[in-house]
Design a protein around this motif. Structure first.
Motif, short mmCIF file in Angstrom:
data_model
loop_
_atom_site.label_atom_id
_atom_site.label_comp_id
_atom_site.label_asym_id
_atom_site.label_seq_id
_atom_site.Cartn_x
_atom_site.Cartn_y
_atom_site.Cartn_z
N ALA A 349 12.11 -0.74 13.89
CA ALA A 349 12.36 -2.50 14.49
C ALA A 349 12.16 -3.11 13.97
N LYS A 350 10.81 -3.14 13.31
CA LYS A 350 9.90 -3.72 12.52
C LYS A 350 10.16 -4.30 11.03
N PRO A 351 10.85 -5.89 10.69
CA PRO A 351 10.64 -6.37 9.75
C PRO A 351 9.54 -5.99 8.66
N LYS A 352 10.08 -5.42 7.45
CA LYS A 352 9.18 -5.08 6.53
C LYS A 352 8.30 -6.37 5.95
N SER A 353 8.86 -7.57 6.08
CA SER A 353 7.78 -8.46 5.61
C SER A 353 6.67 -8.66 6.77
N ARG A 369 -12.77 -6.38 -3.11
CA ARG A 369 -14.51 -6.27 -3.85
C ARG A 369 -14.86 -5.00 -4.25
N ASP A 370 -13.56 -4.35 -3.79
CA ASP A 370 -14.20 -2.84 -4.48
C ASP A 370 -13.08 -2.12 -5.14
N ASP A 371 -13.38 -2.17 -6.53
CA ASP A 371 -11.50 -2.32 -7.33
C ASP A 371 -11.65 -0.65 -7.61
N LYS A 372 -12.28 -0.22 -6.79
CA LYS A 372 -12.14 1.89 -7.32
C LYS A 372 -10.91 1.91 -5.99
N MET A 373 -11.70 1.57 -4.84
CA MET A 373 -11.28 1.51 -3.64
C MET A 373 -9.83 0.82 -3.53
N TRP A 374 -9.80 -0.10 -3.74
CA TRP A 374 -8.35 -0.95 -4.25
C TRP A 374 -7.39 0.06 -4.37
N SER A 375 -7.68 0.46 -5.34
CA SER A 375 -6.26 1.44 -6.36
C SER A 375 -6.04 2.04 -5.59
N ARG A 376 -6.68 3.26 -4.77
CA ARG A 376 -7.04 3.89 -4.17
C ARG A 376 -5.59 3.90 -2.53
N VAL A 377 -6.32 2.87 -2.18
CA VAL A 377 -5.81 2.01 -0.64
C VAL A 377 -4.61 2.10 -1.15
N ASN A 378 -4.56 1.19 -2.30
CA ASN A 378 -2.80 0.77 -2.59
C ASN A 378 -2.00 1.86 -2.89
N ASP A 379 -2.85 2.54 -3.63
CA ASP A 379 -1.54 3.97 -3.90
C ASP A 379 -0.83 4.34 -2.48
N ARG A 380 -1.81 4.69 -1.36
CA ARG A 380 -1.77 5.15 -0.35
C ARG A 380 -0.57 4.29 0.43
N VAL A 381 -1.04 3.32 0.40
CA VAL A 381 -0.13 1.90 0.80
C VAL A 381 1.20 2.25 0.81
N LYS A 383 3.21 4.84 -1.32
CA LYS A 383 3.59 6.02 -0.64
C LYS A 383 3.85 6.27 0.35
N GLN A 384 3.30 5.57 1.36
CA GLN A 384 3.88 5.44 3.10
C GLN A 384 4.70 4.26 3.06
N PHE A 385 4.57 3.06 2.59
CA PHE A 385 4.88 1.74 3.09
C PHE A 385 6.16 1.14 1.88
N GLY A 386 6.16 1.58 0.59
CA GLY A 386 7.23 1.56 -0.68
C GLY A 386 6.59 -0.20 -0.91
N PHE A 387 5.12 -0.22 -0.58
CA PHE A 387 5.26 -1.10 -0.96
C PHE A 387 3.32 -1.63 -1.51
N ARG A 388 3.23 -2.73 -2.44
CA ARG A 388 1.68 -2.15 -3.23
C ARG A 388 0.84 -3.52 -2.67
N CYS A 389 0.36 -4.19 -2.23
CA CYS A 389 -0.43 -5.42 -1.51
C CYS A 389 -1.56 -5.67 -3.29
N THR A 390 -1.38 -7.62 -2.98
CA THR A 390 -1.96 -8.07 -4.35
C THR A 390 -3.30 -9.26 -4.05
N GLN A 391 -4.12 -9.31 -4.55
CA GLN A 391 -5.47 -10.00 -4.00
C GLN A 391 -4.45 -11.14 -4.27
#
Length: 391
Positions: A349-353, A369-381, A383-391
């Motif tokens: 029911a929720k739009p992807k945007s 501000r944490d490049d290492k964690m940023w990359s890991r979290v984006n990988d999980r996002v 995998k789960q939602f099908g998109f990556r976040c940008t800074q």
């Protein structure tokens, strides 16, 4: 006019020779219990010291060797007594009698009752006492030898009319019962019965101008039993009826039990007593066992642990465990199916945007501000939602 058989009877010597004229006087019932009462009734002749007859009356056996009658039947100038039994054709048995003396008699000092030791060699019956006195309105039967001109045992019926305190003219310290059943001369001392058991003893009556009884009075069984308990000792030797176990009454007791509404959990064994496991299996099937209780005093049978009573409580059915296991998932499965679509419905029911905006705003806020964690979290996002976040 008041009457008791203690009054003069004008008995002729012909009575001693038993030269009675035969008369027709049929006993009213052929039921086994009443047949037993007939066979238990006796005819009593009393004699003075010279051997002349002076009075007569009736009585009845209450145990082997124990006869009950009225005091006024054996009282007065009598010195010895001849007790005749009743034959199978309901007449006086001239060949079966016993002569007794005064030493063979015990008296009830509270009422007109005497207890006699009479051992005869021929067969005879013996009666049981009822548990309680009859009530006003009850139908009772009277057995005895009322006629001086007949050797026939006579049976009459009547209803209990009232209680009379003190008997007739204060002759008793206790209550007598009044009946419309005729109690004639010679009936005195005879058994008064209800349902085949003794509820009293004939004792007196009013008579009309022709000398015939128009009613009757009898001593209730409670007084007779109480006096017998007082009189009983090793000399009298009365055995309480609870220990006599007479066949006719035991059979009647068993029939009454069998005629009661059958309770499968309380089968009545042959001869009474506690039902065995075999009795229980015969009544309820192989899934039953005995409990040790007496029938009608608690369930004498129960179903084994792997069985249960059917709805009608007439049989022990085996427990259907597999059926019950199959039923349980059917009750739970619909609940799981109903809940399962809920998260799917919310997710679609929720739009992807909107979802990306909410998720990425939190990722940027926490991990930009944490490049290492940023990359890991984006990988999980991704995998789960099908998109990556940008800074």
């Amino acid at each position: 006019m008041w009457y008791t058989s203690a009054m003069k009877f004008g008995i002729a010597l012909g009575i001693v020779a038993l030269g009675f004229a035969s008369a027709t006087a049929a006993v009213a019932t052929t039921d086994d219990l009443y047949t037993n009462v007939k066979n238990s009734t006796v005819f009593i002749l009393t004699y003075d010291a010279k051997g002349d007859p002076i009075s007569r009356g009736s009585g009845y056996f209450v145990d082997e060797g124990i006869v009950i009658t009225n005091i006024h039947v054996i009282g007065g100038a009598a010195k010895y007594y001849r007790i005749f039994t009743t034959s199978s054709n309901d007449t006086l048995d001239t060949g079966c009698y016993k002569d007794i003396m005064r030493s063979d008699i015990k008296l009830n000092l509270e009422d007109d009752v005497a207890y006699l030791r009479v051992y005869v060699s021929c067969p005879h019956g013996s009666v049981y006492f009822a548990d309680e006195d009859p009530k006003v309105g009850d139908t009772i039967g009277i057995f005895g030898y009322p006629s001086a001109a007949s050797t026939n045992l006579v049976y009459t019926e009547g209803k209990v009319l009232e209680e009379v305190q003190g008997g007739l003219r204060g002759e008793s310290q206790n209550t007598w019962l009044h009946t419309d059943g005729a109690i004639n001369r010679g009936n005195s001392g005879g058994p008064v019965v209800k349902d085949g058991k003794v509820v009293g003893m004939a004792v007196a009556a009013h008579i009309n101008s022709e000398g015939k009884a128009i009613d009757g009075y009898f001593i209730p069984v409670s007084q007779i039993r109480r006096g017998l308990e007082y009189a009983n000792n090793s000399d009298l030797g009365y055995t309480p009826q609870e220990r006599q176990k007479q066949a006719v009454y035991e059979q009647q007791k068993l029939l009454e039990q069998q005629n009661q509404k059958r309770d499968p959990f309380n089968p009545i064994p042959t001869g009474g007593g506690v039902p065995s496991s075999a009795d229980c299996r015969a009544s309820l099937g192989e899934g039953a066992e005995a409990t040790g209780y007496v029938a009608q005093q608690g369930d004498g049978c129960r179903c084994l642990k792997s069985y249960h009573p059917n709805e009608e409580r007439t049989w022990c059915d085996p427990d259907a465990l597999e059926t019950r296991r199959a039923v349980v998932p059917k009750k739970i499965t619909p609940a799981k199916v109903a809940i399962k679509p809920v998260p799917v419905a919310v997710k679609s029911a929720k739009p992807k945007s909107d979802l990306k905006e909410r998720v990425c705003s939190r990722v940027v806020q926490r991990f930009v501000r944490d490049d290492k964690m940023w990359s890991r979290v984006n990988d999980r996002v991704e995998k789960q939602f099908g998109f990556r976040c940008t800074q």
